[in-house]
Structure formats: C-alpha cells, structure tokens
Design a protein around this motif. Sequence first.
Motif, PDB file in Angstrom:
ATOM      1  N   GLU A  81      -2.772   3.701  -0.135  1.00 59.11           N
ATOM      2  CA  GLU A  81      -1.730   4.686  -0.400  1.00 59.11           C
ATOM      3  C   GLU A  81      -0.544   4.409   0.515  1.00 59.11           C
ATOM      4  O   GLU A  81      -0.722   4.059   1.693  1.00 59.11           O
ATOM      5  N   VAL A  82       0.673   4.593   0.000  1.00 53.85           N
ATOM      6  CA  VAL A  82       1.853   4.258   0.793  1.00 53.85           C
ATOM      7  C   VAL A  82       1.910   5.055   2.094  1.00 53.85           C
ATOM      8  O   VAL A  82       2.432   4.568   3.108  1.00 53.85           O
ATOM      9  N   ALA A  83       1.360   6.269   2.116  1.00 52.91           N
ATOM     10  CA  ALA A  83       1.394   7.083   3.334  1.00 52.91           C
ATOM     11  C   ALA A  83       0.602   6.464   4.469  1.00 52.91           C
ATOM     12  O   ALA A  83       0.820   6.812   5.637  1.00 52.91           O
ATOM     13  N   THR A  84      -0.314   5.552   4.152  1.00 52.87           N
ATOM     14  CA  THR A  84      -1.126   4.931   5.197  1.00 52.87           C
ATOM     15  C   THR A  84      -0.822   3.437   5.350  1.00 52.87           C
ATOM     16  O   THR A  84      -1.660   2.674   5.828  1.00 52.87           O
ATOM     17  N   VAL A  93       8.517  -6.260  -0.682  1.00 53.47           N
ATOM     18  CA  VAL A  93       7.542  -7.321  -0.910  1.00 53.47           C
ATOM     19  C   VAL A  93       7.727  -8.395   0.165  1.00 53.47           C
ATOM     20  O   VAL A  93       8.844  -8.789   0.486  1.00 53.47           O
ATOM     21  N   GLY A  94       6.617  -8.835   0.739  1.00 50.55           N
ATOM     22  CA  GLY A  94       6.645  -9.829   1.798  1.00 50.55           C
ATOM     23  C   GLY A  94       6.691  -9.255   3.197  1.00 50.55           C
ATOM     24  O   GLY A  94       6.506  -9.987   4.180  1.00 50.55           O
ATOM     25  N   GLN A  95       6.918  -7.955   3.324  1.00 52.83           N
ATOM     26  CA  GLN A  95       7.011  -7.322   4.640  1.00 52.83           C
ATOM     27  C   GLN A  95       5.637  -7.293   5.320  1.00 52.83           C
ATOM     28  O   GLN A  95       4.622  -7.020   4.686  1.00 52.83           O
ATOM     29  N   GLU A  96       5.606  -7.562   6.614  1.00 51.96           N
ATOM     30  CA  GLU A  96       4.365  -7.505   7.362  1.00 51.96           C
ATOM     31  C   GLU A  96       4.010  -6.054   7.669  1.00 51.96           C
ATOM     32  O   GLU A  96       4.842  -5.291   8.164  1.00 51.96           O
ATOM     33  N   VAL A  97       2.752  -5.688   7.361  1.00 58.00           N
ATOM     34  CA  VAL A  97       2.320  -4.299   7.507  1.00 58.00           C
ATOM     35  C   VAL A  97       0.884  -4.259   8.014  1.00 58.00           C
ATOM     36  O   VAL A  97       0.155  -5.256   7.993  1.00 58.00           O
ATOM     37  N   THR A  98       0.490  -3.078   8.446  1.00 60.78           N
ATOM     38  CA  THR A  98      -0.914  -2.757   8.681  1.00 60.78           C
ATOM     39  C   THR A  98      -1.222  -1.514   7.873  1.00 60.78           C
ATOM     40  O   THR A  98      -0.342  -0.677   7.642  1.00 60.78           O
ATOM     41  N   ALA A  99      -2.463  -1.392   7.402  1.00 57.86           N
ATOM     42  CA  ALA A  99      -2.763  -0.308   6.464  1.00 57.86           C
ATOM     43  C   ALA A  99      -4.173   0.216   6.658  1.00 57.86           C
ATOM     44  O   ALA A  99      -5.106  -0.537   6.953  1.00 57.86           O
ATOM     45  N   LEU A 100      -4.318   1.515   6.461  1.00 60.36           N
ATOM     46  CA  LEU A 100      -5.609   2.191   6.386  1.00 60.36           C
ATOM     47  C   LEU A 100      -5.946   2.347   4.914  1.00 60.36           C
ATOM     48  O   LEU A 100      -5.145   2.881   4.145  1.00 60.36           O
ATOM     49  N   THR A 101      -7.120   1.885   4.512  1.00 61.37           N
ATOM     50  CA  THR A 101      -7.507   1.927   3.109  1.00 61.37           C
ATOM     51  C   THR A 101      -8.679   2.883   2.905  1.00 61.37           C
ATOM     52  O   THR A 101      -9.334   3.299   3.855  1.00 61.37           O
ATOM     53  N   ALA A 102      -8.957   3.205   1.677  1.00 59.97           N
ATOM     54  CA  ALA A 102     -10.121   4.021   1.339  1.00 59.97           C
ATOM     55  C   ALA A 102     -11.329   3.152   1.018  1.00 59.97           C
ATOM     56  O   ALA A 102     -12.331   3.623   0.491  1.00 59.97           O
ATOM     57  N   GLU A 149      -4.154  -4.137  -8.792  1.00 56.58           N
ATOM     58  CA  GLU A 149      -2.741  -3.783  -8.888  1.00 56.58           C
ATOM     59  C   GLU A 149      -2.528  -2.384  -8.324  1.00 56.58           C
ATOM     60  O   GLU A 149      -3.352  -1.498  -8.540  1.00 56.58           O
ATOM     61  N   PRO A 150      -1.448  -2.159  -7.615  1.00 53.71           N
ATOM     62  CA  PRO A 150      -1.206  -0.823  -7.056  1.00 53.71           C
ATOM     63  C   PRO A 150      -0.805   0.169  -8.129  1.00 53.71           C
ATOM     64  O   PRO A 150      -0.014  -0.129  -9.023  1.00 53.71           O
ATOM     65  N   GLY A 151      -1.349   1.369  -8.041  1.00 55.15           N
ATOM     66  CA  GLY A 151      -0.943   2.440  -8.929  1.00 55.15           C
ATOM     67  C   GLY A 151       0.248   3.181  -8.364  1.00 55.15           C
ATOM     68  O   GLY A 151       0.817   2.788  -7.326  1.00 55.15           O
ATOM     69  N   PRO A 152       0.668   4.249  -8.989  1.00 53.67           N
ATOM     70  CA  PRO A 152       1.785   5.045  -8.468  1.00 53.67           C
ATOM     71  C   PRO A 152       1.518   5.498  -7.030  1.00 53.67           C
ATOM     72  O   PRO A 152       0.430   5.987  -6.722  1.00 53.67           O
ATOM     73  N   GLY A 153       2.497   5.295  -6.168  1.00 52.91           N
ATOM     74  CA  GLY A 153       2.350   5.706  -4.778  1.00 52.91           C
ATOM     75  C   GLY A 153       1.474   4.804  -3.942  1.00 52.91           C
ATOM     76  O   GLY A 153       1.133   5.155  -2.808  1.00 52.91           O
ATOM     77  N   GLN A 154       1.137   3.638  -4.478  1.00 50.86           N
ATOM     78  CA  GLN A 154       0.268   2.709  -3.757  1.00 50.86           C
ATOM     79  C   GLN A 154       0.974   1.388  -3.465  1.00 50.86           C
ATOM     80  O   GLN A 154       1.999   1.065  -4.067  1.00 50.86           O
ATOM     81  N   VAL A 155       0.367   0.620  -2.557  1.00 51.00           N
ATOM     82  CA  VAL A 155       0.889  -0.682  -2.151  1.00 51.00           C
ATOM     83  C   VAL A 155      -0.273  -1.659  -2.127  1.00 51.00           C
ATOM     84  O   VAL A 155      -1.362  -1.327  -1.647  1.00 51.00           O
ATOM     85  N   SER A 156      -0.070  -2.863  -2.657  1.00 48.82           N
ATOM     86  CA  SER A 156      -1.077  -3.907  -2.484  1.00 48.82           C
ATOM     87  C   SER A 156      -0.633  -4.855  -1.381  1.00 48.82           C
ATOM     88  O   SER A 156       0.565  -5.090  -1.180  1.00 48.82           O
ATOM     89  N   VAL A 157      -1.619  -5.371  -0.641  1.00 51.04           N
ATOM     90  CA  VAL A 157      -1.357  -6.178   0.546  1.00 51.04           C
ATOM     91  C   VAL A 157      -2.152  -7.472   0.458  1.00 51.04           C
ATOM     92  O   VAL A 157      -3.368  -7.451   0.184  1.00 51.04           O
ATOM     93  N   ASP A 158      -1.467  -8.606   0.656  1.00 48.75           N
ATOM     94  CA  ASP A 158      -2.166  -9.873   0.850  1.00 48.75           C
ATOM     95  C   ASP A 158      -2.737  -9.850   2.261  1.00 48.75           C
ATOM     96  O   ASP A 158      -1.999  -9.882   3.251  1.00 48.75           O
ATOM     97  N   VAL A 159      -4.053  -9.798   2.365  1.00 50.57           N
ATOM     98  CA  VAL A 159      -4.712  -9.516   3.639  1.00 50.57           C
ATOM     99  C   VAL A 159      -4.739 -10.757   4.528  1.00 50.57           C
ATOM    100  O   VAL A 159      -5.163 -11.832   4.103  1.00 50.57           O
ATOM    101  N   ALA A 166       2.757  -6.160  -3.652  1.00 48.60           N
ATOM    102  CA  ALA A 166       3.411  -5.452  -4.758  1.00 48.60           C
ATOM    103  C   ALA A 166       3.495  -3.970  -4.422  1.00 48.60           C
ATOM    104  O   ALA A 166       2.685  -3.437  -3.654  1.00 48.60           O
ATOM    105  N   LEU A 167       4.487  -3.325  -5.034  1.00 49.76           N
ATOM    106  CA  LEU A 167       4.719  -1.897  -4.829  1.00 49.76           C
ATOM    107  C   LEU A 167       4.436  -1.141  -6.115  1.00 49.76           C
ATOM    108  O   LEU A 167       4.891  -1.545  -7.195  1.00 49.76           O
ATOM    109  N   GLY A 168       3.686  -0.040  -6.005  1.00 49.98           N
ATOM    110  CA  GLY A 168       3.453   0.797  -7.158  1.00 49.98           C
ATOM    111  C   GLY A 168       4.663   1.662  -7.468  1.00 49.98           C
ATOM    112  O   GLY A 168       5.617   1.747  -6.680  1.00 49.98           O
ATOM    113  N   ALA A 169       4.624   2.319  -8.596  1.00 50.37           N
ATOM    114  CA  ALA A 169       5.731   3.168  -9.027  1.00 50.37           C
ATOM    115  C   ALA A 169       6.001   4.255  -7.988  1.00 50.37           C
ATOM    116  O   ALA A 169       5.085   4.871  -7.450  1.00 50.37           O
TER     117      ALA A 169
END
Length: 322
Positions: free
Chosen positions: A100-103, A80-89, A24-34, A70-73
């Motif tokens: 993190e939402v910034a990435t 939700v449902g938007q197509e994205v690309t993301a850099l993860t840790a 689950e995403p924490g504050p300032g985070q986003v989860s992505v169905d890969v 899902a979107l964190g606080a």
Amino acid sequence: MRAIEIQEYGGPEVLRVVEVDVPEPGPGQVSVDVAHAGVNFADLKARGEGYRVPALPFRPGLEVSGRVRALGAGVTGLTVGQEVTALTAGGGYAEVAVAEVATVFPLPDGVDLRTAATLPTVLPTAYALVHAVGRLQRGETVLVQSAAGGVGTVVGQLAKAAGAGAVYGVVSSAAKAEYARTHGYDEVFVGDFEKAVRAATGERGVDLALDPVGGETLRASLASLAVFGRLVSFGNASSAEPWSVGQPELAPTGLSVAAFSVLNLARTAPAALRTLAERAFAKVADGTVSLPVTAEFALPEAAEAHRLMGGRSSTGKLLLSV
C-alpha cells in the motif's frame, strides 16, 4: 518471477522457490523491484503456525527495499525507478512485491538499499516502544527482552539517546549479552532476570519493561516494574496462551500495561504509522542508531535464514538478497 511460498505449515523446509506471475499494483498500491527483504520472527510464526496467514499457499515477507516498478491508480508522490523501502502485508520474499502506498517510504538521505531493508518493521516498532507507547522520560530505567535481536538492538540505542538512567537487557546466551552491551545496554542478564533486576535497581524495579516474548516472561517483566511502572507487550514469541491482567494486579502499585503492533497500526492507522516511521528513520539518517546486518542469504536460501533465526543464536538483522 521467483518467490518463496509455503503450501503447508511446518519447519524451514516448507519454504519453496516457485515461479509465479509478476504482481500488478491495484488502486493505491505500489509494486517494487526487490533488492533486499528483511527476515522477521513473524515470518517464522507464519511458516510454522499460520500467524497472520489468510490462506495457503502464502508468500511470507513483511519488509523490502528496492526500486518502484509501477504505480497503481491514484498513487502520487512517488516515481518509477525511485529507491524506496516498504512494509508489506506479505509477499516480500520475491523479486517483485506489492505494498500500500501509505507504507512505502523514499529512502532517507545517506541510507543505501541494504540498510533500508532493515527499517520498515524494526525502526518504527523500536521508536514507538521508547517514545510513542513507552513514553520514556529522562532518567528512567528500562528493561528489554530479546535485547540482541533487531528491535532490541535499536531500542537500546534509542533509550540511551533519550536519556535513560539505565538500560537493562535480557538475552539467552553469553554471546548475545556481549553483543547487546555494544548497543546501548548498561547491564545484560542471561536467562532468569527477575532477581537480577531487583538487585541492579536496589529492589526498586524498572520504570519501563518491553516484552516481545509473552507467557511467563511477560509475567516476570510485570513483576520487575517499579511503582507506577509501565509494561509494553509487542509480541508473543513464546506462542503462550493469551494472558490478561486487570485491576487486582495493577492497582496496588499503580502499574499500567500497553501493547503495540506495527502490522496492526499499518492496517488501522496508516497515517500515524507514516509519522512514526519518518521520525524513526530520521534517527538512522542522523547516526543516532544503527542496525547491523549480521547475516545475508540469497532468496533461494530463505530456509537457511529461518533455521538461523529459529535456532535463537542470531543477533541484529537477517536479510535476503534478491
């Protein structure tokens, strides 16, 4: 959900498919169905020697494409449902990843999810090497190690588009040289390159050298620079001992050395990374550069992807299809 996990360091065989809870995403985070996850050499170093691994067990994977789950606080600007690309840790080799939402970046116009998975690490890195850190000027010459890899493929195209006078690449095989020549390189050297670079430039050397290898290769790249030349180190694929250079080596011909890491920038200056990434992604959207996906594997076949990349025979970009 399914994810790839390492519970010990070693060869590709230590990559295991596990069933774990959906994060689950924490504050300032986003989860992505890969949909797709990129395979990077940093993943191989994490698996083999613990590079950037805080503790075991660890789930590798630095870049993904997919849809927002899902979107964190406190997260705004995404749905939700938007197509994205993301850099993860880490954790990109999974059915659901958190970043993190910034990435997390909405897909550029005209870019599909498969292509989007090639973007988060390679494109900002290549753009920074040519423009933000390397500061290539029209007419200058460039030398690029690992010219047939993901970053090398994009750098060749970006340098040409920026008006480089000549772009030279270094690879480990004739097959890779043939590939690199189709992606912006004027001349490609196989193996030892220092004498060949001097000959190609009339003994002048190059204005900008880009090195992800380290060790002796970095030293030879530095020796290949022209007066007032610049070297940018952006990795240590050789796993050589750290090396330092100072005034005695640099002052005689006015050389300079810089370094770049997209992962460090994500942690220390996410706003700068976001600006860099947006400029880099625009070069894909407008057709200036392309990054071919040369091999694709199902998530449980992550070990096979690592074997291919670790065998140093791959070109372009490798993906996991989730």
